[in-house]
Structure formats: structure tokens, C-alpha cells
Motif scaffolding. Structure first.
Motif, PDB file in Angstrom:
ATOM      1  N   VAL A 163       0.766  -1.174   0.049  1.00 27.95           N
ATOM      2  CA  VAL A 163       0.031   0.100   0.197  1.00 27.95           C
ATOM      3  C   VAL A 163       1.058   1.266   0.013  1.00 27.95           C
ATOM      4  N   PHE A 164       0.549   2.110  -0.738  1.00 23.62           N
ATOM      5  CA  PHE A 164       1.476   3.435  -0.861  1.00 23.62           C
ATOM      6  C   PHE A 164       0.187   4.846  -0.439  1.00 23.62           C
ATOM      7  N   VAL A 165       1.013   5.525   0.212  1.00 26.04           N
ATOM      8  CA  VAL A 165       0.250   6.999   0.206  1.00 26.04           C
ATOM      9  C   VAL A 165       1.117   7.971  -0.536  1.00 26.04           C
ATOM     10  N   LEU A 166       0.649   8.574  -1.614  1.00 32.25           N
ATOM     11  CA  LEU A 166       1.589   9.630  -1.882  1.00 32.25           C
ATOM     12  C   LEU A 166       0.927  11.104  -1.449  1.00 32.25           C
ATOM     13  N   GLY A 167       2.120  11.653  -0.943  1.00 29.18           N
ATOM     14  CA  GLY A 167       1.576  13.031  -0.391  1.00 29.18           C
ATOM     15  C   GLY A 167       1.703  14.092  -1.356  1.00 29.18           C
ATOM     16  N   ASP A 205       3.653  16.681  -1.663  1.00 24.79           N
ATOM     17  CA  ASP A 205       4.846  16.950  -1.897  1.00 24.79           C
ATOM     18  C   ASP A 205       5.569  15.821  -2.505  1.00 24.79           C
ATOM     19  N   SER A 206       4.974  14.811  -3.194  1.00 27.39           N
ATOM     20  CA  SER A 206       5.503  13.434  -3.602  1.00 27.39           C
ATOM     21  C   SER A 206       6.298  12.715  -2.664  1.00 27.39           C
ATOM     22  N   GLU A 207       6.082  13.076  -1.393  1.00 18.58           N
ATOM     23  CA  GLU A 207       6.616  11.946  -0.532  1.00 18.58           C
ATOM     24  C   GLU A 207       5.873  10.627  -0.469  1.00 18.58           C
ATOM     25  N   LEU A 208       6.526   9.524  -0.432  1.00 16.64           N
ATOM     26  CA  LEU A 208       5.666   8.236  -0.350  1.00 16.64           C
ATOM     27  C   LEU A 208       6.001   7.516   0.670  1.00 16.64           C
ATOM     28  N   TYR A 209       4.778   7.029   1.206  1.00 17.73           N
ATOM     29  CA  TYR A 209       4.757   6.304   2.437  1.00 17.73           C
ATOM     30  C   TYR A 209       4.297   4.872   1.930  1.00 17.73           C
ATOM     31  N   SER A 210       4.986   3.909   2.326  1.00 16.97           N
ATOM     32  CA  SER A 210       4.816   2.468   1.872  1.00 16.97           C
ATOM     33  C   SER A 210       4.842   1.532   2.990  1.00 16.97           C
ATOM     34  N   GLY A 211       3.815   0.474   2.571  1.00 19.65           N
ATOM     35  CA  GLY A 211       3.615  -0.560   3.800  1.00 19.65           C
ATOM     36  C   GLY A 211       3.390  -1.876   2.945  1.00 19.65           C
ATOM     37  N   VAL A 212       4.122  -2.897   3.359  1.00 17.45           N
ATOM     38  CA  VAL A 212       4.030  -4.143   2.931  1.00 17.45           C
ATOM     39  C   VAL A 212       3.212  -5.067   3.937  1.00 17.45           C
ATOM     40  N   SER A 213       2.469  -6.053   3.319  1.00 16.81           N
ATOM     41  CA  SER A 213       1.810  -7.182   4.408  1.00 16.81           C
ATOM     42  C   SER A 213       2.954  -7.869   5.056  1.00 16.81           C
ATOM     43  N   ARG A 214       2.629  -8.345   6.245  1.00 15.46           N
ATOM     44  CA  ARG A 214       3.384  -8.997   7.123  1.00 15.46           C
ATOM     45  C   ARG A 214       3.863 -10.381   6.461  1.00 15.46           C
ATOM     46  N   ASP A 215       3.151 -11.070   5.844  1.00 15.49           N
ATOM     47  CA  ASP A 215       3.709 -12.231   5.051  1.00 15.49           C
ATOM     48  C   ASP A 215       4.704 -12.185   4.064  1.00 15.49           C
ATOM     49  N   ARG A 216       5.137 -10.854   3.873  1.00 14.08           N
ATOM     50  CA  ARG A 216       6.313 -10.535   2.840  1.00 14.08           C
ATOM     51  C   ARG A 216       7.371 -10.229   3.968  1.00 14.08           C
ATOM     52  N   THR A 217       8.596 -10.962   3.664  1.00 12.56           N
ATOM     53  CA  THR A 217       9.518 -10.635   4.668  1.00 12.56           C
ATOM     54  C   THR A 217      10.297  -9.053   4.300  1.00 12.56           C
ATOM     55  N   SER A 218      10.904  -8.714   5.494  1.00 12.77           N
ATOM     56  CA  SER A 218      11.254  -7.275   5.577  1.00 12.77           C
ATOM     57  C   SER A 218      12.790  -7.221   4.876  1.00 12.77           C
ATOM     58  N   LEU A 219      13.105  -8.364   4.544  1.00 15.06           N
ATOM     59  CA  LEU A 219      14.592  -8.094   4.100  1.00 15.06           C
ATOM     60  C   LEU A 219      14.162  -7.805   2.450  1.00 15.06           C
ATOM     61  N   ALA A 220      15.715  -7.299   1.934  1.00 17.26           N
ATOM     62  CA  ALA A 220      15.680  -6.828   0.632  1.00 17.26           C
ATOM     63  C   ALA A 220      14.354  -5.957   0.106  1.00 17.26           C
ATOM     64  N   LEU A 221      14.127  -4.985   0.917  1.00 16.58           N
ATOM     65  CA  LEU A 221      13.030  -4.226   0.410  1.00 16.58           C
ATOM     66  C   LEU A 221      13.570  -3.446  -0.691  1.00 16.58           C
ATOM     67  N   ASP A 263      -9.119  16.576  -2.927  1.00 17.43           N
ATOM     68  CA  ASP A 263      -8.537  18.199  -3.646  1.00 17.43           C
ATOM     69  C   ASP A 263      -7.498  17.425  -4.822  1.00 17.43           C
ATOM     70  N   GLY A 264      -7.484  16.134  -4.959  1.00 20.29           N
ATOM     71  CA  GLY A 264      -6.425  15.612  -5.876  1.00 20.29           C
ATOM     72  C   GLY A 264      -5.204  15.757  -5.503  1.00 20.29           C
ATOM     73  N   SER A 265      -4.551  16.246  -4.590  1.00 21.65           N
ATOM     74  CA  SER A 265      -3.200  16.637  -4.201  1.00 21.65           C
ATOM     75  C   SER A 265      -2.405  15.553  -3.686  1.00 21.65           C
ATOM     76  N   ALA A 266      -3.055  14.450  -3.181  1.00 22.69           N
ATOM     77  CA  ALA A 266      -2.630  13.322  -2.744  1.00 22.69           C
ATOM     78  C   ALA A 266      -3.329  12.019  -3.235  1.00 22.69           C
ATOM     79  N   ALA A 267      -2.817  10.721  -2.883  1.00 27.53           N
ATOM     80  CA  ALA A 267      -3.399   9.544  -3.529  1.00 27.53           C
ATOM     81  C   ALA A 267      -3.265   8.484  -2.624  1.00 27.53           C
TER      82      ALA A 267
END
Length: 543
Positions: free
Chosen positions: A186-190, A192-208, A263-267
Motif C-alpha cells: 500500500v502506498f500513500v503519495l503526499g 509533495d510527492s513523499e511516498l509512504y509505503s507499507g507491505v503485508s506481514r507475510d512478505r519478508t522485511s529483507l531486501a526491500l 482535492d487531488g493533491s495526494a493519492a
């Protein structure tokens, strides 16, 4: 039937003691297009089902004779329905012996779906078997949909409770994975184009994926949501979608549920791996679209808070003097620290001030009650008012009274705490006016520390302030002023926290910087409030 109109066979478990009857029933069902597994007793049926359950290939329906040698067909049905993983297996009882209506009802009460009286026409047997399977599949689909709707509801509650965009992205990714049964991002695009990302727990946190992959996703999302309103579901082919978001180092096509803010500024984007639109589950997509809508609604206030926080921090930093820009105070050495609250917390109104007056050095540390951009704005007004008032007046108690009246006049709904200290560098005479703030701490070179006995009402209440507390600051003393953000912890008594602060300060290494750094190391991690800290000593004792 399949897409070409042909009947699709099912696997039928036939339980019948008579070998000839099993053979005849099996031949009839096979001619109708079914696969058949035959056993003679109830115990053999349970063993066969246990083996198939471990293999994940349960039959589609069980055709059970009422009269079995080891248990009745009704008892076998009850045992099957009592097992959670077999309860959905449809059961059709049959018998070649005429039974009373009440006896046939036992099969329905045991959980069976239908009853066949033998002999029966082949078409009737086939129709009853297929009807039982069809009804069971519809029930299973309804139950699966109910489970997914429950998961959707639980995820929406978790998403709405998120206190940060990162927490929101993680919660939405886990929810998407549970709804679809596979990995998700999941991605939240702010704005200012800053990207916040989250991945499900079943996906290893290594090698992101690296920063380049995140920039590529941010650019892609910005293009795909430009001019869009509402939820859009689309597939992005693997060459355009960076590898590693779903499984480490692996490249997949991505199925995206995209939705911009009002307002269309983020997604917001909910992404799952896919091998093409032919593999898409319409029900899953509908649920993911609903989750995307809930996620963007939860993201909007957090995005607004991010903007407000940035403005407030900019405001605070622009008006709080930098350590290298502190005014020169002859005879006094001063060190300051300012630490904003953690990213998950709201902005506050903490401040410090270091000013020269005709009668000595005036220092102040304070905190506007509340956490908002308004609190930061009032903080700036207090600092400016203090700077103006001290041009003609340096008495801390008088200054506290004037600040109190200023708040009552311009901000009657606001209160603030402040500690004002006037120090004569030549004599060490120190005068303290404390308006509801943590009193200053005097740290001596003997390894002891004590709070100054200075107290008074908050600013903004209109209550008279007592005369200033006076003491003599020794050349070897360190004088510490802090806001409660350094030590205040929800659920912990402030008096106990103050005692911990006193003990830590007493054990700090010599020097003003060492004192501040020690206390920040002890107390200043992931705080829910801003921290302002000011430490000073008479200059004739260098650090």
C-alpha cells in the motif's frame, strides 16, 4: 457447467456395505461424469476423509447408505458435521429399505442435505447429487463473502485508528493481503510527492526495494491519478512496476486500486500481484476498492496534519534562536536544546528565550497548553511580548504579570506555563518567577541536584503572581530549565518523573553540553511532546 456448456463432474464418496451396490452406484455416477471413491463402512469413510483432508482434496459430496455395519448413516453424518473442516461436505442419505417419514427426517436433523429412496432413476440420482453440491458451494461462497466482509470491517477500523501515514499504510497492506489471500503493498503519495509505503506481514522485511524503486512508484502513481476521481482499478505490467514489493527480488504484474484525495493533491494505492486480468476475482476487487475508499478517507486528516506539523515546526524554528545565534551574555554561558515531538505526535508550543537586560541575563522556558498550530502561534506571540517588555522591565514577577494580562486580553481561552529567571552575572543573584512550570534545577559540582522552591499560577488565569524567589548561584553550579515534554509520560506521576530527572542530572558528566546530552539520552526518545531545554552557568568557570 463450464463455459462451453459441458457438465463438470464432481468427486463422490459412496459409503455402502454391499459390494454389488457400490459397484452399481459407482458405474452410474461415472457415466454421469463424476469421479467416485467407494468404501464399505463408516470408519473407512472417516479414515478416507482424514487422508484426503491432509492432501487438501476432500470429495464434493458424500452418498451414504443409512444401514452401515459399524454405525448408522445418520451417525456418520453427525460425526462429519462435527468436524470443522468437514462440516461443509454435503451428505445425501439413501436406502433400499422402505423407511417411515420420521426415520428419513433423522438424516436431515443430522445435517444431511437430501434423501434418496432406492431404486431410483439414474437421472434423479445425478440431479440430487448435483443439487447438493451446488447448494453447498453457494453456502461456502456466502460464508467466504461474510468472512471477507468481516475482515474488511476489521481492517477499516484499524486503518481509521492509525496515528501516522506509515501506520496507516502498514494496516491497509495487511488488510489487503487478508482480503485477497496473497501479498500486498500500500502506498500513500503526499502532496509533495513523499511516498509512504507499507507491505503485508507475510512478505519478508529483507531486501526491500530501494529508494529508486519508490521514486518510480511515486512517479507512476502521480501520472495514473492525474485528473482522476473515485476508485480506478488497473493493471501495470511487470516491466513498469519495480520488482520486490510483493516478494523479495521477484517481478510481478501489479493490480492497482487507485484513489486520489478529494482535492487531488495526494493519492492512495492498494497493490497486489497478478498474472493478468483473466485471473482477477471480481468480488475481491470490489472489497479492495471499498478498502481503498476507507484508506483515503483515513489518510486525508493525517496528510493535513503533516502539512500543519511542517508549518508549525517551520514557525517554531524560525522564531527560536539557533544556539550559534544566541545573544552574547557577559558573564554567563548558555546552552540550549530543542527537540520536536516524535512524528506520531502533535506539535506543541514549547519555547525558550535568552535576552540581555540592563540588570542582567533574562532566560525563559515555557509551554503553551495544547498541541496545534494555534499553540505554536501563541508561543511566538509570548516570545515577542517578552522581548518587548524586558526592554524597560526585567523583574521576572512583573514580566509574568504582563504576559498574563496579554494572554487574557488577546487569547482568553489559552493558558501557558513559563519560568522566568533574571541572573546578575557579577553576584550570582538569581530571581525566579515560576508560572505553573517545572521549577529550575540547580546541579552542584558535589554531585547533588535540587529544584528551586519557586511556584505560581499559570499564565492566562488572571491570578496574582507571588514575588520572585531569590537565590545565589555559585560559580560551580549548573542551572537547568526544561519543559515537561522531556519527562512527562502518560500514566506516570509527574513528581516521580521529576525525581528521575533530578537523579539523572546529579549523575551527569561536568559541563553544560554534557548535562543536556545526558538528559536527552535518558528521557528524550520518541516523546509525545516537544522538548525545550536551557542550561547555564556563570562564565568565570569554563566547561
Amino acid at each position: 457447467m463450464d463455459v462451453n456448456g459441458r457438465r463438470i463432474g464432481t468427486t463422490v464418496l459412496v459409503v455402502d456395505e454391499a459390494a454389488a451396490s457400490r459397484f452399481a452406484m459407482g458405474a452410474l455416477l461415472r457415466r454421469a461424469g463424476h469421479q467416485v471413491v467407494s468404501v464399505a463402512t463408516g470408519r473407512e469413510a472417516l479414515v478416507e476423509l482424514d487422508v484426503r483432508l491432509r492432501q487438501g482434496i476432500l470429495p464434493d459430496v458424500a452418498l451414504i447408505d443409512v444401514d452401515l455395519p459399524d454405525m448408522s448413516g445418520y451417525e456418520l453424518c453427525r460425526r462429519l458435521k462435527a468436524r470443522p473442516h468437514m462440516a461443509g461436505l454435503p451428505v445425501v442419505h439413501f436406502s433400499a429399505v422402505p423407511l417411515a417419514p420420521g426415520d428419513r427426517c433423522q438424516g436431515l436433523e443430522a445435517g444431511g442435505e437430501a434423501y434418496l429412496m432406492m431404486p431410483a432413476e439414474p437421472e434423479e440420482i445425478d440431479a440430487v447429487v448435483r443439487a447438493a453440491v451446488r447448494a453447498a458451494r453457494l453456502r461456502a461462497d456466502d460464508q467466504a463473502l461474510a468472512r471477507r466482509l468481516s475482515l474488511l470491517s476489521e481492517t477499516i477500523v484499524t486503518v481509521q485508528a492509525a496515528r501516522s501515514l506509515q501506520e496507516l499504510a502498514d494496516a491497509a497492506a495487511d488488510g489487503t493481503a487478508r482480503l485477497t489471500g496473497g501479498p500486498a503493498a500500500v502506498f500513500v503519495l503526499g502532496p509533495d510527492s513523499e511516498l509512504y509505503s507499507g507491505v503485508s506481514r507475510d512478505r519478508t522485511s529483507l531486501a526491500l526495494p530501494d529508494a529508486g524503486a519508490h521514486r518510480a512508484v511515486a512517479g507512476l502513481l502521480r501520472r495514473l491519478t492525474r485528473g482522476q476521481s473515485g476508485v480506478r482499478i488497473t493493471t501495470v505490467q511487470a516491466p513498469l512496476w519495480p520488482a520486490g514489493f510483493f516478494r523479495p527480488g521477484m517481478q510481478h504484474d501489479a493490480r492497482l486500486a487507485l484513489i486520489p484525495t478529494q482535492d487531488g493533491s495526494a493519492a492512495v494505492c492498494l497493490a497486489t500481484p497478478t498474472r493478468g486480468v483473466r485471473r482477477v476475482n471480481p468480488e475481491n476487487e470490489a472489497l479492495v476498492a471499498r478498502l481503498a475508499q476507507a484508506t483515503v478517507l483515513a489518510a486525508e486528516p493525517l496528510l493535513m496534519y503533516q502539512v500543519e506539523r511542517h508549518v508549525a515546526l517551520t514557525l517554531q524554528h524560525s522564531f527560536l534562536p539557533r544556539p550559534h545565534r544566541l545573544p552574547d551574555l557577559p558573564g554567563v554561558d548558555v546552552v540550549v536544546r530543542y527537540v520536536p515531538a516524535s512524528q506520531d505526535a502533535e506539535i506543541g508550543g514549547d519555547f525558550y528565550a535568552v535576552l540581555r537586560t540592563e540588570k542582567g541575563a533574562l532566560t525563559a522556558v515555557g509551554d503553551v497548553v495544547g498541541h496545534s498550530l494555534d499553540a505554536a502561534t501563541v508561543m511566538v506571540e509570548i516570545r515577542h511580548a517578552l522581548r518587548a517588555y524586558c526592554v524597560e522591565e526585567s523583574d521576572p514577577a512583573v514580566l509574568a504579570e504582563r504576559l498574563d494580562r496579554m494572554l487574557q486580553h488577546y487569547h482568553p481561552e489559552v493558558t501557558a506555563t513559563v519560568c522566568l529567571v533574571l541572573i546578575d552575572p557579577g553576584t550570582g543573584r538569581t530571581r525566579i518567577a515560576n508560572a505553573g512550570h517545572i521549577p529550575p534545577l540547580i546541579v552542584r559540582d558535589t554531585g547533588s541536584a535540587d529544584y528551586a522552591e519557586a511556584s505560581g499560577p499559570l499564565l492566562g488565569l488572571g491570578v496574582p503572581h507571588p514575588p520572585p524567589t531569590e537565590l545565589i548561584l555559585e560559580p560551580t553550579d549548573r542551572f537547568l530549565m526544561v519543559t515537561d515534554g522531556l519527562i512527562e509520560t502518560r500514566g506516570t506521576d509527574l513528581a516521580a518523573s521529576m525525581e528521575h530527572l533530578r537523579a539523572a542530572a546529579a549523575g551527569a558528566l561536568p559541563g553544560l553540553d554534557a548535562l543536556c546530552d545526558t538528559l536527552l539520552d535518558c528521557f528524550g526518545h520518541d516523546r509525545e511532546d516537544d522538548i525545550a531545554m536551557l542550561a547555564l552557568r556563570l562564565a568565570d568557570q569554563g566547561d
